[in-house]
Motif scaffolding. Structure first.
Motif, PDB file in Angstrom:
ATOM      1  N   PRO A 134       1.423   9.111 -15.317  1.00 51.45           N
ATOM      2  CA  PRO A 134       1.556  10.426 -15.966  1.00 51.45           C
ATOM      3  C   PRO A 134       2.631  11.263 -15.297  1.00 51.45           C
ATOM      4  N   ASP A 135       3.235  12.148 -16.094  1.00 47.45           N
ATOM      5  CA  ASP A 135       4.352  12.942 -15.579  1.00 47.45           C
ATOM      6  C   ASP A 135       3.917  13.922 -14.501  1.00 47.45           C
ATOM      7  N   PHE A 136       2.729  14.517 -14.666  1.00 46.87           N
ATOM      8  CA  PHE A 136       2.270  15.526 -13.717  1.00 46.87           C
ATOM      9  C   PHE A 136       0.761  15.384 -13.488  1.00 46.87           C
ATOM     10  N   ARG A 137       0.327  15.963 -12.370  1.00 43.84           N
ATOM     11  CA  ARG A 137      -1.099  16.159 -12.117  1.00 43.84           C
ATOM     12  C   ARG A 137      -1.293  17.616 -11.730  1.00 43.84           C
ATOM     13  N   LEU A 138      -2.261  18.255 -12.361  1.00 41.65           N
ATOM     14  CA  LEU A 138      -2.626  19.626 -12.021  1.00 41.65           C
ATOM     15  C   LEU A 138      -3.863  19.597 -11.134  1.00 41.65           C
ATOM     16  N   VAL A 139      -3.797  20.300 -10.019  1.00 41.18           N
ATOM     17  CA  VAL A 139      -4.889  20.284  -9.040  1.00 41.18           C
ATOM     18  C   VAL A 139      -5.321  21.711  -8.737  1.00 41.18           C
ATOM     19  N   PRO A 179      -3.918  29.534  -9.621  1.00 35.18           N
ATOM     20  CA  PRO A 179      -4.456  28.744  -8.510  1.00 35.18           C
ATOM     21  C   PRO A 179      -4.185  27.247  -8.663  1.00 35.18           C
ATOM     22  N   TRP A 180      -3.666  26.854  -9.816  1.00 32.94           N
ATOM     23  CA  TRP A 180      -3.394  25.442 -10.041  1.00 32.94           C
ATOM     24  C   TRP A 180      -2.064  25.038  -9.388  1.00 32.94           C
ATOM     25  N   THR A 181      -2.042  23.839  -8.837  1.00 37.29           N
ATOM     26  CA  THR A 181      -0.833  23.264  -8.236  1.00 37.29           C
ATOM     27  C   THR A 181      -0.329  22.133  -9.121  1.00 37.29           C
ATOM     28  N   LEU A 182       0.975  22.141  -9.367  1.00 39.47           N
ATOM     29  CA  LEU A 182       1.589  21.096 -10.199  1.00 39.47           C
ATOM     30  C   LEU A 182       2.189  20.028  -9.293  1.00 39.47           C
ATOM     31  N   GLU A 183       1.709  18.793  -9.435  1.00 34.60           N
ATOM     32  CA  GLU A 183       2.222  17.670  -8.653  1.00 34.60           C
ATOM     33  C   GLU A 183       2.962  16.712  -9.575  1.00 34.60           C
ATOM     34  N   ARG A 184       4.060  16.172  -9.081  1.00 32.92           N
ATOM     35  CA  ARG A 184       4.942  15.338  -9.887  1.00 32.92           C
ATOM     36  C   ARG A 184       4.678  13.849  -9.647  1.00 32.92           C
ATOM     37  N   GLU A 185       4.240  13.116 -10.663  1.00 37.88           N
ATOM     38  CA  GLU A 185       4.124  11.660 -10.633  1.00 37.88           C
ATOM     39  C   GLU A 185       3.470  11.137  -9.350  1.00 37.88           C
ATOM     40  N   THR A 229       0.863  -1.177   0.000  1.00 39.49           N
ATOM     41  CA  THR A 229       0.000   0.000   0.000  1.00 39.49           C
ATOM     42  C   THR A 229       0.898   1.225   0.000  1.00 39.49           C
ATOM     43  N   ALA A 230       0.931   1.913  -1.136  1.00 42.31           N
ATOM     44  CA  ALA A 230       1.771   3.104  -1.292  1.00 42.31           C
ATOM     45  C   ALA A 230       0.892   4.340  -1.206  1.00 42.31           C
ATOM     46  N   ARG A 231       1.125   5.176  -0.211  1.00 44.12           N
ATOM     47  CA  ARG A 231       0.298   6.352   0.003  1.00 44.12           C
ATOM     48  C   ARG A 231       0.885   7.556  -0.744  1.00 44.12           C
ATOM     49  N   ARG A 232       0.284   8.737  -0.550  1.00 42.71           N
ATOM     50  CA  ARG A 232       0.789   9.925  -1.244  1.00 42.71           C
ATOM     51  C   ARG A 232       2.279  10.076  -0.995  1.00 42.71           C
ATOM     52  N   ASN A 233       3.034  10.257  -2.089  1.00 54.60           N
ATOM     53  CA  ASN A 233       4.480  10.196  -1.972  1.00 54.60           C
ATOM     54  C   ASN A 233       5.174  11.375  -2.609  1.00 54.60           C
ATOM     55  N   GLU A 234       6.482  11.436  -2.360  1.00 60.78           N
ATOM     56  CA  GLU A 234       7.313  12.470  -2.954  1.00 60.78           C
ATOM     57  C   GLU A 234       7.482  12.212  -4.453  1.00 60.78           C
ATOM     58  N   PRO A 235       7.900  13.212  -5.225  1.00 69.59           N
ATOM     59  CA  PRO A 235       8.046  13.049  -6.677  1.00 69.59           C
ATOM     60  C   PRO A 235       8.978  11.903  -7.065  1.00 69.59           C
ATOM     61  N   ALA A 236       8.648  11.283  -8.176  1.00 71.17           N
ATOM     62  CA  ALA A 236       9.469  10.267  -8.838  1.00 71.17           C
ATOM     63  C   ALA A 236       9.526   8.931  -8.113  1.00 71.17           C
ATOM     64  N   ARG A 237       8.857   8.798  -6.967  1.00 72.23           N
ATOM     65  CA  ARG A 237       8.955   7.543  -6.218  1.00 72.23           C
ATOM     66  C   ARG A 237       8.144   6.441  -6.879  1.00 72.23           C
ATOM     67  N   TYR A 238       6.932   6.748  -7.338  1.00 67.53           N
ATOM     68  CA  TYR A 238       6.129   5.732  -8.002  1.00 67.53           C
ATOM     69  C   TYR A 238       6.815   5.228  -9.264  1.00 67.53           C
TER      70      TYR A 238
END
Length: 410
Positions: free
Chosen positions: A323-328, A304-310, A177-186
């Protein structure tokens, strides 16, 4: 990695607890002594190193700990046949010349000298050197030619992790079970899953985390531990994920006298809070200059958008998309995939997975430098969610589509 006979653990109520070494002065001193022993044996043959190790373990009740540490150190060294003559060629020449010769010390020396002359043109090979070469490729005759010494604490960390890895040799199922993580970990997880030939079923979402279920060797291959070794080698990569839990179902060891014969399965549990240390290099934050450049330009925008990495694993038939990024933006989000890599097979697989996903919240950004037609790729079915860019990807173009195609995250 440790061989099965050097794995130390106990079982309490069906739960496996691997042996761990505390970084006490006593254990650190032992690690330092072993490291020094290997350093002192550089240039010597393995049997000489083994003799020194046997001297160290004499009378010790914890000799298996010492052997485990020495085994890990052996893997950090390079052993080679320390001879100027290929041992296979030396044996072939000597045994051929020895046929029909009456056994004896003088006759043996003559055969060696004759073989040495036949293997050299200017006398550089002597009979004594040839004799030393005959079995130089056997394990105990190989020479320790190089050794990269770890720090004592690093060796203890490697030992602890190796004990945990060894429990996965007999896993029938592994659930992460992998929870919300730092960039590039997944992405590193997926890379190592593929590298070690592991198969995973993925469920979940980016907000709450993902569950990866791996079938183990005991359920797939009853007569081999190859898949279990893959699981064990995968564990150090998992340690780079910042928040996770691992649950493994194990086949009990029936070869140990103290094991309850009535046990049908064991359980092995780990979490990111258990303090194991990975010896794998951590992943880089970005895979390419395209992605890092896009992130840098986005950071300069007032939005207002936040860029999240992987942070989002998208299960699809036959694979997984990361996907490389998620915009929230509040409770709305959209995924961003940047395609800048040119190899035809990569492009075909990438677009095939994107198509199979059937997601309408994925913005696909494609470099105009790519020859999609030559790769046999038709991106037209992505419609208005497709962005062509030349040189650099403009974040404003992506944000314009994000407003249009973002979906509610709840």
């Amino acid at each position: 990695m440790l061989p099965t006979d050097l794995l130390l653990f106990r079982v309490k109520a069906g739960l496996v607890e691997p042996r761990r070494l505390k970084p006490t002065t006593l254990n650190l001193t032992l690690a330092e002594t072993l490291i020094g022993t290997f350093e002192a044996n550089v240039g010597k043959r393995r049997f000489e190193l083994d003799e020194d190790l046997r001297t160290l373990e004499a009378g010790r009740q914890d000799f298996k700990v010492l052997r485990g540490l020495a085994h890990l150190l052996s893997n950090m060294g390079t052993f080679e046949a320390g001879s100027g003559v290929d041992p296979v060629l030396a044996r072939e020449r000597v045994f051929t010349l020895a046929q029909g010769v009456v056994p004896g010390r003088r006759q043996a020396a003559a055969v060696l000298e004759q073989a040495a002359r036949s293997l050299s043109t200017d006398g550089e090979v002597s009979g004594e050197a040839l004799q030393a070469s005959l079995y130089a490729d056997l394990p105990d005759q190989q020479t320790l030619v190089a050794f990269e010494p770890p720090a004592p604490l690093e060796l203890i960390h490697r030992y602890d992790l190796a004990q945990a890895q060894g429990q996965l040799y007999r896993a029938t199922e592994l659930v992460i079970t992998a929870r919300r993580n730092e960039p590039a970990r997944y992405k590193q997880l997926l890379k190592y899953l593929k590298f070690f030939g592991l198969m995973a079923t993925v469920e979940g979402d980016a907000s709450y985390g993902f569950s990866l279920t791996l079938d183990g060797p005991a359920s797939l291959f009853s007569n081999t531990t190859r898949y279990g070794l893959g699981m064990a080698k995968f564990l150090p990569a998992l340690l780079h994920v910042t928040k996770w839990d691992l649950s493994a179902t194990l086949k009990p060891r029936k070869d140990l006298a103290w094991v309850d014969p009535g046990d049908t399965e064991w359980s092995f549990q780990l979490t990111s809070e258990d303090g194991y240390v990975s010896h794998y290099a951590p992943p880089s934050e970005h895979d390419s200059a395209l992605e890092s450049g896009f992130a840098e330009r986005f950071a300069k925008l007032d939005t207002p958008w936040t860029l999240e990495r992987e942070v989002d694993l998208v299960p699809v038939p036959g694979g997984v998309i990361l996907p490389d990024f998620r915009l929230v933006n509040g409770d709305r989000s959209v995924l961003v995939e940047i395609v800048g890599y040119w190899r035809p097979e990569y492009l075909r697989k990438k677009f095939d997975l994107l198509r199979k996903a059937g997601r309408t919240d994925v913005i696909v950004c494609v470099s105009e430098r790519l020859n999609l037609e030559r790769a046999g790729v038709d991106p037209s079915d992505f419609g208005e969610r497709l962005i062509w860019f030349k040189g650099v990807l403009n974040p404003k173009d992506v944000l314009a589509l994000a407003e249009q195609y973002a979906v509610a995250t709840g």
